[in-house]
Design a protein around this motif. Structure first.
Motif, mmCIF file in Angstrom:
data_model
loop_
_atom_site.group_PDB
_atom_site.id
_atom_site.type_symbol
_atom_site.label_atom_id
_atom_site.label_comp_id
_atom_site.label_asym_id
_atom_site.label_seq_id
_atom_site.Cartn_x
_atom_site.Cartn_y
_atom_site.Cartn_z
ATOM 1 N N GLY A 63 0.897 -1.362 -0.074
ATOM 2 C CA GLY A 63 -0.146 -0.150 0.061
ATOM 3 C C GLY A 63 0.898 1.138 -0.211
ATOM 4 O O GLY A 63 1.845 1.201 -0.771
ATOM 5 N N SER A 64 0.499 2.206 0.789
ATOM 6 C CA SER A 64 1.330 3.351 0.764
ATOM 7 C C SER A 64 2.378 3.352 1.866
ATOM 8 O O SER A 64 3.129 4.222 1.957
ATOM 9 C CB SER A 64 0.342 4.639 1.440
ATOM 10 O OG SER A 64 0.065 4.291 2.553
ATOM 11 N N GLY A 65 2.611 2.137 2.422
ATOM 12 C CA GLY A 65 3.954 1.809 2.957
ATOM 13 C C GLY A 65 3.782 2.017 4.747
ATOM 14 O O GLY A 65 4.817 2.037 5.485
ATOM 15 N N PHE A 66 2.662 1.969 5.047
ATOM 16 C CA PHE A 66 2.362 2.534 6.269
ATOM 17 C C PHE A 66 2.966 1.526 7.413
ATOM 18 O O PHE A 66 3.272 2.039 8.404
ATOM 19 C CB PHE A 66 0.496 2.149 6.356
ATOM 20 C CG PHE A 66 0.240 1.932 7.934
ATOM 21 C CD1 PHE A 66 0.378 2.870 9.043
ATOM 22 C CD2 PHE A 66 -0.252 0.503 8.199
ATOM 23 C CE1 PHE A 66 -0.057 2.207 10.437
ATOM 24 C CE2 PHE A 66 -0.419 0.250 9.518
ATOM 25 C CZ PHE A 66 -0.569 1.142 10.553
ATOM 26 N N THR A 94 6.832 -4.109 -1.696
ATOM 27 C CA THR A 94 6.297 -4.568 -3.026
ATOM 28 C C THR A 94 4.724 -4.679 -2.980
ATOM 29 O O THR A 94 4.227 -4.613 -1.841
ATOM 30 C CB THR A 94 6.760 -6.156 -3.185
ATOM 31 O OG1 THR A 94 6.049 -7.024 -2.063
ATOM 32 C CG2 THR A 94 8.288 -6.233 -3.116
ATOM 33 N N ASP A 95 4.117 -4.301 -4.055
ATOM 34 C CA ASP A 95 2.837 -4.480 -4.315
ATOM 35 C C ASP A 95 2.572 -4.801 -5.741
ATOM 36 O O ASP A 95 3.234 -4.162 -6.535
ATOM 37 C CB ASP A 95 2.280 -3.057 -3.850
ATOM 38 C CG ASP A 95 0.600 -3.065 -3.700
ATOM 39 O OD1 ASP A 95 0.439 -2.814 -2.520
ATOM 40 O OD2 ASP A 95 0.009 -3.229 -4.459
ATOM 41 N N LEU A 96 1.359 -5.154 -5.973
ATOM 42 C CA LEU A 96 1.028 -5.498 -7.241
ATOM 43 C C LEU A 96 0.519 -4.319 -7.977
ATOM 44 O O LEU A 96 0.590 -4.115 -9.270
ATOM 45 C CB LEU A 96 -0.337 -6.321 -7.363
ATOM 46 C CG LEU A 96 -0.700 -7.319 -8.731
ATOM 47 C CD1 LEU A 96 0.296 -7.999 -9.101
ATOM 48 C CD2 LEU A 96 -1.939 -7.874 -8.297
ATOM 49 N N SER A 97 0.236 -3.264 -7.320
ATOM 50 C CA SER A 97 -0.123 -1.757 -7.880
ATOM 51 C C SER A 97 0.897 -0.892 -8.083
ATOM 52 O O SER A 97 1.730 -0.562 -6.882
ATOM 53 C CB SER A 97 -1.129 -1.054 -6.997
ATOM 54 O OG SER A 97 -1.142 0.269 -7.022
ATOM 55 N N LYS A 108 4.925 3.430 -6.062
ATOM 56 C CA LYS A 108 5.279 4.930 -6.111
ATOM 57 C C LYS A 108 5.248 5.678 -4.984
ATOM 58 O O LYS A 108 6.106 6.378 -4.399
ATOM 59 C CB LYS A 108 4.657 5.304 -7.190
ATOM 60 C CG LYS A 108 4.928 7.020 -7.515
ATOM 61 C CD LYS A 108 4.063 7.406 -8.836
ATOM 62 C CE LYS A 108 4.198 9.002 -8.855
ATOM 63 N NZ LYS A 108 3.536 9.464 -10.021
ATOM 64 N N VAL A 109 4.043 5.525 -4.503
ATOM 65 C CA VAL A 109 3.723 6.199 -3.257
ATOM 66 C C VAL A 109 4.532 5.978 -1.892
ATOM 67 O O VAL A 109 5.092 6.562 -1.128
ATOM 68 C CB VAL A 109 2.024 6.339 -2.746
ATOM 69 C CG1 VAL A 109 1.668 7.111 -1.390
ATOM 70 C CG2 VAL A 109 1.216 6.988 -3.757
ATOM 71 N N ALA A 110 4.578 4.481 -1.714
ATOM 72 C CA ALA A 110 5.366 3.942 -0.700
ATOM 73 C C ALA A 110 6.793 4.285 -0.562
ATOM 74 O O ALA A 110 7.462 4.699 0.406
ATOM 75 C CB ALA A 110 5.275 2.560 -0.774
ATOM 76 N N GLU A 159 15.559 4.162 4.438
ATOM 77 C CA GLU A 159 16.559 3.346 3.393
ATOM 78 C C GLU A 159 15.438 2.236 3.075
ATOM 79 O O GLU A 159 15.262 1.447 3.469
ATOM 80 C CB GLU A 159 17.713 2.771 3.971
ATOM 81 C CG GLU A 159 18.661 1.874 2.884
ATOM 82 C CD GLU A 159 19.743 1.387 3.507
ATOM 83 O OE1 GLU A 159 20.608 0.485 2.711
ATOM 84 O OE2 GLU A 159 20.256 1.765 4.641
ATOM 85 N N ILE A 160 14.778 2.554 1.681
ATOM 86 C CA ILE A 160 13.685 1.775 1.200
ATOM 87 C C ILE A 160 13.721 1.747 -0.337
ATOM 88 O O ILE A 160 14.371 2.530 -1.140
ATOM 89 C CB ILE A 160 12.269 2.553 1.515
ATOM 90 C CG1 ILE A 160 12.107 2.873 3.017
ATOM 91 C CG2 ILE A 160 11.219 1.983 0.570
ATOM 92 C CD1 ILE A 160 11.860 1.356 3.708
ATOM 93 N N ASP A 161 13.865 0.462 -0.741
ATOM 94 C CA ASP A 161 13.662 0.334 -2.173
ATOM 95 C C ASP A 161 12.327 -0.378 -2.294
ATOM 96 O O ASP A 161 11.630 -0.954 -1.711
ATOM 97 C CB ASP A 161 14.776 -0.638 -2.864
ATOM 98 C CG ASP A 161 14.870 -1.805 -1.961
ATOM 99 O OD1 ASP A 161 13.724 -2.841 -2.808
ATOM 100 O OD2 ASP A 161 15.394 -2.259 -1.280
ATOM 101 N N GLY A 162 11.644 -0.244 -3.511
ATOM 102 C CA GLY A 162 10.344 -0.698 -4.060
ATOM 103 C C GLY A 162 10.329 -1.396 -5.545
ATOM 104 O O GLY A 162 11.108 -1.047 -6.113
ATOM 105 N N ARG A 163 9.340 -2.454 -5.427
ATOM 106 C CA ARG A 163 9.257 -3.182 -6.748
ATOM 107 C C ARG A 163 7.587 -3.573 -6.826
ATOM 108 O O ARG A 163 6.984 -3.828 -6.007
ATOM 109 C CB ARG A 163 10.026 -4.632 -6.550
ATOM 110 C CG ARG A 163 11.474 -4.185 -6.570
ATOM 111 C CD ARG A 163 12.403 -5.466 -6.468
ATOM 112 N NE ARG A 163 13.808 -5.218 -6.561
ATOM 113 C CZ ARG A 163 14.705 -6.286 -6.622
ATOM 114 N NH1 ARG A 163 14.329 -7.307 -6.972
ATOM 115 N NH2 ARG A 163 15.930 -5.938 -6.556
#
Length: 339
Positions: free
Chosen positions: A99-102, A119-122, A127-129, A139-143
């Motif tokens: 989600g938004s990384g909450f 990670t998220d399917l969306s 992008k928001v997280a 220190e965060i990366d997202g996929r």
């Protein structure tokens, strides 16, 4: 849907969001796309959560200050054995269906982990997280990734977390097997905020009744300033149609325990939260969605939050002792990868 182990994408095969190769968010689904999503659960997940991404934190009153940091840490502390809490922080954590990384962002701020991946399917949610993480200096990366095929190598993470995600996943047990796979031996997973079988029977009807009452009352003379523009209400209705599709499961505590154990986890346990707090929270959130932003004012926000806190205290200190565990709205499950 299931995936053969050989077909699960590995870390080197999936570029991070920052590389620019991830799918672009689609924040406004058309009526045709919504209709197509009725026959494709994962398309529905992407459309609905892309739609919600930029407004998700406001919709659910999510913040990254002490209020939500304490809330996330309380959920964590209520789930993890006390002796493990003395060894924090974990080094590397993953949030599944971020989600938004909450959950992860607030847990990192609470000292639970040093660094994390989301990670998220969306694409919109990733992008928001990642943006929220960057704004917090974390220190965060997202996929963009499917929870049924987590794009990381075996034995990568010390901790995997999720909040209100398992009920969106078609094959929950497959996803939990993937979670166990990417955990290091002895690593722990925690999933919170999952709807219970019993809780859905009172929360959803209360929300529906509130929406119908507010949207009809605000048609009356003198109440038009309390009504959102019809175009926004129509868009909310289309989003609600998708929401009915993306919420795939409810659980009993026993359901989650059995699936986690079948996925290979040990030391599995569950706990539940929110009974009367959910009966209040769902109507209040629905009211907020039905009226123009800011119309309810600070006084309402203070009343809503303090009332929810008070009822949460009652749930924990009174109803937890007399009400069956499965009657509470939210279920949490935790387990460990065998060493």
């Amino acid at each position: 849907m299931s995936l053969d182990r050989e077909s699960v994408p590995r870390e080197r095969e999936v570029p991070p969001v920052a590389a620019g190769a991830a799918p672009a968010p689609n924040p406004h689904a058309t009526a045709e796309q919504v209709e197509a999503a009725r026959h494709d659960s994962k398309l529905a997940q992407v459309l609905y959560h892309d739609w919600e991404a930029e407004s998700y934190d406001d919709k659910w009153s999510i913040s990254y200050d002490k209020r939500c940091v304490d809330y996330a840490r309380d959920l964590f502390d209520a789930t993890v054995p006390e002796e493990e809490l003395r060894n924090l922080p974990y080094d590397r954590a993953l949030e599944l269906g971020c989600g938004s990384g909450f959950f992860l962002l607030n847990l990192i701020q609470a000292g639970v982990a040093r660094r994390g991946s989301v990670t998220d399917l969306s694409p919109g949610m990733v992008k928001v997280a990642t943006r929220n993480g960057q704004n917090l200096g974390l220190e965060i990366d997202g996929r963009v990734a499917d929870a049924e095929g987590i794009p990381y190598d075996d034995d990568t993470f010390d901790l995997v977390v999720g909040h209100a995600v398992l009920h969106h996943i078609p094959d929950v047990e497959l996803s939990l097997r993937e979670v166990v796979r990417v955990l290091k031996p002895g690593g722990r997973f925690i999933f919170a905020g999952e709807p219970s079988n019993a809780g859905e029977n009172y929360a959803r009807p209360l929300s529906t009744l509130t929406w119908r009452t507010v949207t009809n009352l605000t048609k009356l003379p003198g109440l038009s300033s309390w009504r959102r523009p019809q175009a926004e209400l129509d868009e909310s209705s289309r989003a609600a149609a998708l929401e009915a599709i993306v919420d795939l499961h409810t659980f009993s505590p026993g359901d989650l325990e059995r699936m986690a154990e079948s996925a290979g986890a040990v030391d599995v346990s569950t706990s539940t939260t929110e009974f009367t707090a959910a009966m209040l929270g769902w109507p209040l959130r629905t009211l907020e969605a039905a009226v123009p932003p800011g119309r309810l004012g600070w006084g309402y926000a203070k009343f809503a939050f303090n009332s929810w806190i008070a009822l949460s205290w009652v749930d924990h200190n009174l109803w937890r002792r007399v009400v069956p565990k499965g009657w509470f709205y939210n279920v949490m499950v935790t387990g460990v990868k065998p060493s």
